[in-house]
Design an enzyme around this catalytic site. Structure first.
Site, PDB file in Angstrom:
ATOM      1  NE  ARG A  67      -3.617   0.477   2.422  1.00 39.34           N
ATOM      2  CZ  ARG A  67      -4.150   0.958   3.545  1.00 39.34           C
ATOM      3  NH1 ARG A  67      -4.137   0.245   4.644  1.00 39.34           N
ATOM      4  NH2 ARG A  67      -4.714   2.137   3.562  1.00 39.34           N
ATOM      5  CG  ASN A  98      -8.084   9.392   3.560  1.00 42.31           C
ATOM      6  OD1 ASN A  98      -8.883   8.554   3.969  1.00 42.31           O
ATOM      7  ND2 ASN A  98      -8.365  10.228   2.591  1.00 42.31           N
ATOM      8  CG  ASP A 100      -3.919   9.366   1.373  1.00 42.17           C
ATOM      9  OD1 ASP A 100      -3.821  10.499   1.858  1.00 42.17           O
ATOM     10  OD2 ASP A 100      -4.943   8.979   0.766  1.00 42.17           O
ATOM     11  CG  HIS A 115      -8.092   6.401  11.206  1.00 39.19           C
ATOM     12  ND1 HIS A 115      -9.052   5.908  10.360  1.00 39.19           N
ATOM     13  CD2 HIS A 115      -8.764   6.768  12.348  1.00 39.19           C
ATOM     14  CE1 HIS A 115     -10.249   5.972  10.953  1.00 39.19           C
ATOM     15  NE2 HIS A 115     -10.094   6.499  12.149  1.00 39.19           N
ATOM     16  CB  CYS A 126      10.233   1.298  23.710  1.00 34.96           C
ATOM     17  SG  CYS A 126      10.934   1.676  22.101  1.00 34.96           S
ATOM     18  CB  THR A 183     -15.801   9.259   5.252  1.00 28.55           C
ATOM     19  OG1 THR A 183     -15.994   8.316   6.323  1.00 28.55           O
ATOM     20  CG2 THR A 183     -16.492  10.564   5.590  1.00 28.55           C
TER      21      THR A 183
END
Ligand code: APR
Length: 240
Positions: A67, A98, A100, A115, A126, A183
């Protein structure tokens, strides 16, 4: 309809743009639930959960590597570019699901990645985080602490980064206009953002070729793609 909301838009100073996979679809990045969406062909529970990662870290890493390559070569489309232009006419905050980075690549200055980012990694144990993605000699790559590194994205069942979410709620609660693009609004908590905006009596505009769970709550629904309609919507601001 378009004209009706124009008059109201004139007064608008604070805009929040909520985006999802659909805004990048015309840049060649598949959506998740739409036609040809990732989750039509792959099981998200096998690729986008911490359990899946511990069960098969190599598979998950390889999927994200694939991706990332696609995303790395993708260019912002007319929709992303129109959102950049919007900054000339109002204060614009982008709350994107997104990973990206295309809003930033297009030049938007105020982007919150709800996200995470596919261009970043972090340690599973850690506090190590990095945006240096190299050609790792082994998959999964290991942190200096000896534990596995993972993509710095939010998987199903995980919380959003607290500071990012807190800011997102604050921005949504203060805006006059929320433009929701590409969305399906099925994933929580991002799908609650329009509710925060509504509580501030903000106008809601949805740009999506398909109906969503929240279409009935919108003040204006534009059943077009982002690249098709966003330049036209922005021209309203130009004219006023
Ligand atoms: N322009 C605008 N909208 C589009 C376009 C386009 N060119 N193409 C598709 N769409 C719409 C679809 O109709 C659909 O409603 O974009 C939406 C994409 O929905 P999803 O695939 O569910 O993507 P998203 O809402 O971003 O998913 C949320 O789910 O899997 C997780 O973490 C992942 O961030 C993602 C989250």
């Amino acid at each position: 309809m378009f004209e009706e909301i124009t008059k109201q838009i004139k007064e608008i100073k604070e805009i929040v743009v909520v985006t999802g996979a659909g805004v990048s679809q015309e840049s060649g990045i598949p959506t998740f639930r739409g036609k040809d969406g990732f989750w039509k062909n792959y099981n998200p529970m096998k690729l986008a959960t911490i359990e899946a990662f511990y069960e098969n870290p190599k598979l998950v890493w390889e999927w994200y590597n694939e991706r990332r390559e696609n995303i790395f070569s993708a260019k912002p489309n007319q929709g992303h570019k129109a959102i950049v232009e919007l900054e000339k006419y109002a204060t614009v905050t982008i709350l994107t699901q997104n990973i990206d980075g295309l809003h930033q690549k297009a030049g938007s200055s105020n982007v919150f990645e709800l996200h995470g980012s596919i261009m970043k990694i972090k340690c599973t144990v850690c506090n190590f985080k990095s945006s240096q993605i190299e050609k790792f000699s082994q998959i999964p790559p290991l942190c200096k602490c000896g534990n596995m590194l993972r993509p710095d994205v939010v998987w199903f069942g995980e919380s959003l980064p607290q500071d990012v979410w807190k800011n997102a709620i604050a921005k949504a609660s203060q805006c006059d206009l929320m433009i929701i693009i590409g969305t399906s609004l099925v994933v929580s908590p991002a799908n609650t953002l329009p509710i925060y905006a509504k509580q501030n009596s903000a106008k809601l505009i949805e740009i999506n070729p398909e109906k969503t769970e929240m279409s009935s709550k919108m003040d204006l629904v534009l059943r077009k793609t982002g690249a098709e309609i966003l330049p036209k919507l922005i021209s309203i601001f130009k004219e006023n």
